[in-house]
Enzyme design. Structure first.
Site, PDB file in Angstrom:
ATOM      1  N   VAL A 217      61.000  49.716  36.952  1.00  0.00           N
ATOM      2  CA  VAL A 217      61.296  48.590  37.841  1.00  0.00           C
ATOM      3  C   VAL A 217      60.094  47.665  37.948  1.00  0.00           C
ATOM      4  O   VAL A 217      58.950  48.104  37.956  1.00  0.00           O
ATOM      5  CB  VAL A 217      61.719  49.065  39.242  1.00  0.00           C
ATOM      6  CG1 VAL A 217      63.007  49.885  39.167  1.00  0.00           C
ATOM      7  CG2 VAL A 217      60.625  49.884  39.918  1.00  0.00           C
ATOM      8  N   SER A 218      60.372  46.361  38.026  1.00  0.00           N
ATOM      9  CA  SER A 218      59.350  45.322  38.152  1.00  0.00           C
ATOM     10  C   SER A 218      58.387  45.411  36.960  1.00  0.00           C
ATOM     11  O   SER A 218      58.836  45.450  35.818  1.00  0.00           O
ATOM     12  CB  SER A 218      58.639  45.442  39.507  1.00  0.00           C
ATOM     13  OG  SER A 218      57.848  44.301  39.774  1.00  0.00           O
ATOM     14  N   LEU A 219      57.072  45.489  37.195  1.00  0.00           N
ATOM     15  CA  LEU A 219      56.171  45.646  36.062  1.00  0.00           C
ATOM     16  C   LEU A 219      56.477  46.935  35.305  1.00  0.00           C
ATOM     17  O   LEU A 219      56.218  47.041  34.101  1.00  0.00           O
ATOM     18  CB  LEU A 219      54.717  45.630  36.535  1.00  0.00           C
ATOM     19  CG  LEU A 219      53.648  45.573  35.435  1.00  0.00           C
ATOM     20  CD1 LEU A 219      53.842  44.370  34.516  1.00  0.00           C
ATOM     21  CD2 LEU A 219      52.243  45.564  36.045  1.00  0.00           C
TER      22      LEU A 219
END
Length: 354
Positions: A217-219
């Site tokens: 998730v995200s980075l």
């Protein structure tokens, strides 16, 4: 009047906090009482202390589940107090320690089979939490990969989605993240720490090392895609809110996000951070991804332009794009639209891999 940093936090972080388990009333009450960014950590830590006290009271009365659930809320409060708050690192790490301890107490009461695992890497040690679904001898495994400011303590709710579908979970603090971030900085080549994790977990008799998936998730979406490109033991992958090229984004990061990245990669100047971020690209990498992959993204993501998700999907060989017009970063405002559905998809892919 709250300062700009607090106003931005209130405007943008509510869906993430509540999707991960923070009570919505807590979010409104705690943030409503903060006017200066300097007070963010202390306010959320006080909220964590409140839930920790409730946990102890419940356990003294014999309310094991009530106590465990209160410990989850305490852990999240401590975590979200410090997650991008870099003004006093002693206070930051003290809150991080309280988050780890609170989650350990939650595991003891809610999932006593949960196991903290240390894995040697890069001359230091990474740590993560392994949980297994009850009643299955050798379940498939899902690695949960956090982003720039998330940690394993944030993943209890997400773990439960996979556990309910018969998959074990391992939530990792990788280089630059959580406890591991104190001894290992951010690694653009995230396939290396993932390989070290798989070298350990795939040898366990209580896990099916031939059926391993990943959620990033995200980075962690970049990390997950990068790992999939080089690690064939990953049989299927979900990424949500990930970027194609972090170097393209670094100059536009909010101040607290830039400070978090600089700390995580050991940069002492903005230019050093920019130069480091330039190494974090899927150019020449995404087309190596052959596993089935879902790319989850929201067109209202304020941190990563949606075109990054399109590019990843186009270059990976077996990817499908789940784009939500109203979704925010990681589609945290729409977890009911993608998290259980993606878990169903991953469970099916790992069954087929067996």
């Amino acid at each position: 009047m709250p300062d700009d940093a607090v106003l931005s936090a209130i405007a943008n972080w509510g869906p993430r906090f509540t999707a991960q388990g923070v009570d919505s009333s807590d979010f409104a009450r705690v943030t409503g009482g903060i006017e200066r960014w300097e007070d963010w950590l202390s306010s959320w830590s006080a909220n964590g202390d409140t839930h920790a006290a409730l946990a102890r009271e419940a356990e003294d009365r014999g309310g094991q589940r009530t106590a465990g659930e209160a410990w989850i809320r305490a852990a999240l409060s401590y975590h979200f107090g410090k997650f991008v708050w870099m003004l006093d690192m002693d206070a930051h790490y003290a809150a991080a320690d309280r988050a780890v301890a609170a989650m350990t107490s939650a595991h003891r009461l809610l999932d006593p089979t949960a196991e903290r695992i240390a894995i040697g890497f890069g001359g230091a040690t990474m740590v993560g939490n392994l949980r297994r679904p009850p009643g299955l001898d050798r379940p498939p495994l899902v690695l949960l990969i956090a982003g720039l400011d998330s940690t394993k303590e944030e993943f209890f709710a997400a773990e439960n989605v996979f556990l309910a579908r018969g998959m074990a979970t391992f939530s990792l603090d990788g280089p630059g993240q959580g406890e591991t971030g104190r001894v290992l900085g951010i690694r653009p080549d995230f396939e290396a720490p993932v390989a070290a994790v798989l070298d350990v977990l795939c040898q366990r008799e209580d896990l099916d090392g031939e059926r391993v998936g990943m959620l990033g998730v995200s980075l962690g979406g970049y990390y997950g895609a990068r790992a999939a490109a080089f690690e064939p033991r990953l049989r299927a992958v979900i990424i949500s809110g990930g970027c194609y090229d972090y170097g393209d984004l670094i100059r536009d990061r909010p101040s607290h996000s830039l400070a978090t990245f600089m700390h995580g990669c050991g940069a002492s100047t903005r230019q050093e951070a920019y130069d480091f971020a330039a190494q974090m690209s899927l150019a020449g990498v995404a087309d190596r991804i052959t596993q089935p992959m879902i790319v989850v993204f929201g067109k209202r993501d304020r941190l990563v332009p949606w075109q990054h998700a399109v590019r990843v999907t186009e270059e990976a060989r077996n990817a499908q794009l789940w784009m939500f017009d109203e979704g925010n970063h990681v589609c945290m405002n729409l977890t009911y639209r993608w998290r259980p559905q993606a878990a169903d998809w991953l469970a099916q892919r790992l069954r087929e891999a067996g």
